[in-house]
Design a protein around this motif. Structure first.
Motif, mmCIF file in Angstrom:
data_model
loop_
_atom_site.group_PDB
_atom_site.id
_atom_site.type_symbol
_atom_site.label_atom_id
_atom_site.label_comp_id
_atom_site.label_asym_id
_atom_site.label_seq_id
_atom_site.Cartn_x
_atom_site.Cartn_y
_atom_site.Cartn_z
ATOM 1 N N LEU A 1 21.703 35.648 -38.597
ATOM 2 C CA LEU A 1 23.276 35.867 -38.413
ATOM 3 C C LEU A 1 23.646 35.917 -36.956
ATOM 4 O O LEU A 1 24.508 35.228 -36.373
ATOM 5 N N ARG A 2 22.563 36.822 -36.130
ATOM 6 C CA ARG A 2 22.964 37.041 -34.854
ATOM 7 C C ARG A 2 22.762 35.782 -34.009
ATOM 8 O O ARG A 2 23.532 35.544 -33.095
ATOM 9 N N GLU B 1 23.037 43.484 -48.562
ATOM 10 C CA GLU B 1 23.469 44.021 -47.106
ATOM 11 C C GLU B 1 24.928 44.581 -47.108
ATOM 12 O O GLU B 1 25.812 44.036 -47.958
ATOM 13 N N THR B 2 25.264 45.710 -46.493
ATOM 14 C CA THR B 2 26.441 46.171 -46.634
ATOM 15 C C THR B 2 27.492 45.614 -45.685
ATOM 16 O O THR B 2 27.086 44.925 -44.376
ATOM 17 N N ALA B 3 28.863 45.326 -45.854
ATOM 18 C CA ALA B 3 29.908 44.891 -45.206
ATOM 19 C C ALA B 3 29.898 45.556 -43.467
ATOM 20 O O ALA B 3 29.817 44.844 -42.590
ATOM 21 N N THR B 4 29.743 46.880 -43.607
ATOM 22 C CA THR B 4 29.773 47.360 -42.415
ATOM 23 C C THR B 4 28.773 47.140 -41.304
ATOM 24 O O THR B 4 29.031 46.632 -40.278
ATOM 25 N N ARG B 5 27.366 46.865 -41.786
ATOM 26 C CA ARG B 5 26.394 46.302 -41.072
ATOM 27 C C ARG B 5 26.466 44.915 -40.570
ATOM 28 O O ARG B 5 26.447 44.357 -39.499
ATOM 29 N N LEU B 6 26.882 44.039 -41.500
ATOM 30 C CA LEU B 6 27.134 42.632 -41.257
ATOM 31 C C LEU B 6 28.478 42.574 -39.857
ATOM 32 O O LEU B 6 28.297 41.839 -39.233
ATOM 33 N N HIS B 7 29.507 43.423 -40.077
ATOM 34 C CA HIS B 7 30.353 43.385 -39.076
ATOM 35 C C HIS B 7 30.096 43.801 -37.919
ATOM 36 O O HIS B 7 30.532 43.340 -36.823
ATOM 37 N N LEU B 8 29.143 44.590 -37.919
ATOM 38 C CA LEU B 8 28.585 45.216 -36.755
ATOM 39 C C LEU B 8 27.153 44.472 -36.080
ATOM 40 O O LEU B 8 26.996 44.739 -34.853
ATOM 41 N N VAL B 9 26.916 43.363 -36.598
ATOM 42 C CA VAL B 9 25.595 42.697 -35.985
ATOM 43 C C VAL B 9 26.134 42.081 -34.500
ATOM 44 O O VAL B 9 25.253 42.268 -33.646
ATOM 45 N N ALA B 10 27.008 41.579 -34.257
ATOM 46 C CA ALA B 10 27.759 41.173 -33.090
ATOM 47 C C ALA B 10 27.611 42.277 -31.901
ATOM 48 O O ALA B 10 27.759 41.925 -30.623
ATOM 49 N N ALA C 1 14.944 46.202 -32.586
ATOM 50 C CA ALA C 1 13.916 45.464 -31.896
ATOM 51 C C ALA C 1 13.899 44.003 -32.299
ATOM 52 O O ALA C 1 13.826 43.002 -31.576
ATOM 53 N N ALA C 2 14.188 43.718 -33.566
ATOM 54 C CA ALA C 2 14.289 42.368 -34.051
ATOM 55 C C ALA C 2 15.594 41.753 -33.470
ATOM 56 O O ALA C 2 15.476 40.382 -33.106
ATOM 57 N N LEU C 3 16.685 42.409 -33.527
ATOM 58 C CA LEU C 3 17.859 41.769 -32.945
ATOM 59 C C LEU C 3 17.734 41.469 -31.480
ATOM 60 O O LEU C 3 18.349 40.592 -30.885
ATOM 61 N N ALA C 4 17.103 42.345 -30.654
ATOM 62 C CA ALA C 4 16.913 41.963 -29.280
ATOM 63 C C ALA C 4 16.011 41.033 -29.157
ATOM 64 O O ALA C 4 16.195 40.054 -28.223
ATOM 65 N N GLU D 1 17.055 37.389 -26.883
ATOM 66 C CA GLU D 1 16.549 37.317 -25.944
ATOM 67 C C GLU D 1 15.911 35.613 -26.110
ATOM 68 O O GLU D 1 15.710 34.837 -25.335
ATOM 69 N N GLY D 2 15.310 35.546 -27.422
ATOM 70 C CA GLY D 2 14.800 34.258 -27.887
ATOM 71 C C GLY D 2 15.658 33.119 -27.897
ATOM 72 O O GLY D 2 15.393 32.000 -27.819
ATOM 73 N N THR D 3 17.056 33.484 -28.337
ATOM 74 C CA THR D 3 18.315 32.575 -28.101
ATOM 75 C C THR D 3 18.774 32.109 -26.863
ATOM 76 O O THR D 3 19.051 30.877 -26.763
#
Length: 167
Positions: A48-49, A72-81, A95-98, A102-104
């Protein structure tokens, strides 16, 4: 000046023999990653990110809905960005989101993936999970590019469609 955007896809990349063969191989690579030991919820957050960063509406739609179907919860999905400024993600997910960001953003971040991010990833994920995470970032970025170039739109994805396409 450009004209108005149409909502129709520009091309069906699986319509001809070559596209069907390449699509099947691409789907197999993605399936290999999704069947790894990397937690499924982490996979969806990462996909998603990357899709948000790349502006791929189809992939953002797909991974939001698949994550929801996986619990997955709506709160977490809304806050991914805005994950860096949120309290709802674990240190491993952060760590995975970072790594996903960085890889994107390779063209934007001249150093590529930082040593600090890599160290965080290795602290939270074993060898197989790290391998899956690296391939996942590569695969979702390729999928985003296919979707954006072909002009696939978000909004019509139904949970489970991807699994049916991969089988």
């Amino acid at each position: 000046m450009t004209g108005p955007m149409t909502t129709a896809p520009r091309i069906d990349l699986t319509a001809d023999g070559l596209g069907a063969r390449l699509g099947k191989r691409f789907a197999a690579l993605g399936l290999g990653v999704t069947q790894s030991a990397l937690p499924r919820r982490t996979q969806e957050l990462v996909m998603l990110r990357a899709s948000q960063i790349n502006g791929c509406g189809y992939c953002a739609d797909l991974h939001t809905k698949e994550a929801t179907a996986a619990g997955e919860t709506a709160t977490r999905l809304h806050l991914v960005a805005a994950w860096r400024h949120s309290t709802v993600f674990t240190e491993a997910e952060r760590a995975a989101l970072a790594l996903a960001e960085e890889g994107t953003r390779l063209a934007d971040a001249h150093q590529g993936v930082s040593d600090a991010t890599w160290q965080e990833v290795r602290e939270h994920y074993d060898e197989e999970q790290t391998t899956a995470l690296v391939y996942l970032v590569a695969v979702i970025n390729a999928a985003n590019r296919l979707g954006v170039i072909a002009h696939h739109q978000g909004g019509s994805y139904e949970p489970g469609m991807l699994a049916r396409m991969q089988s």
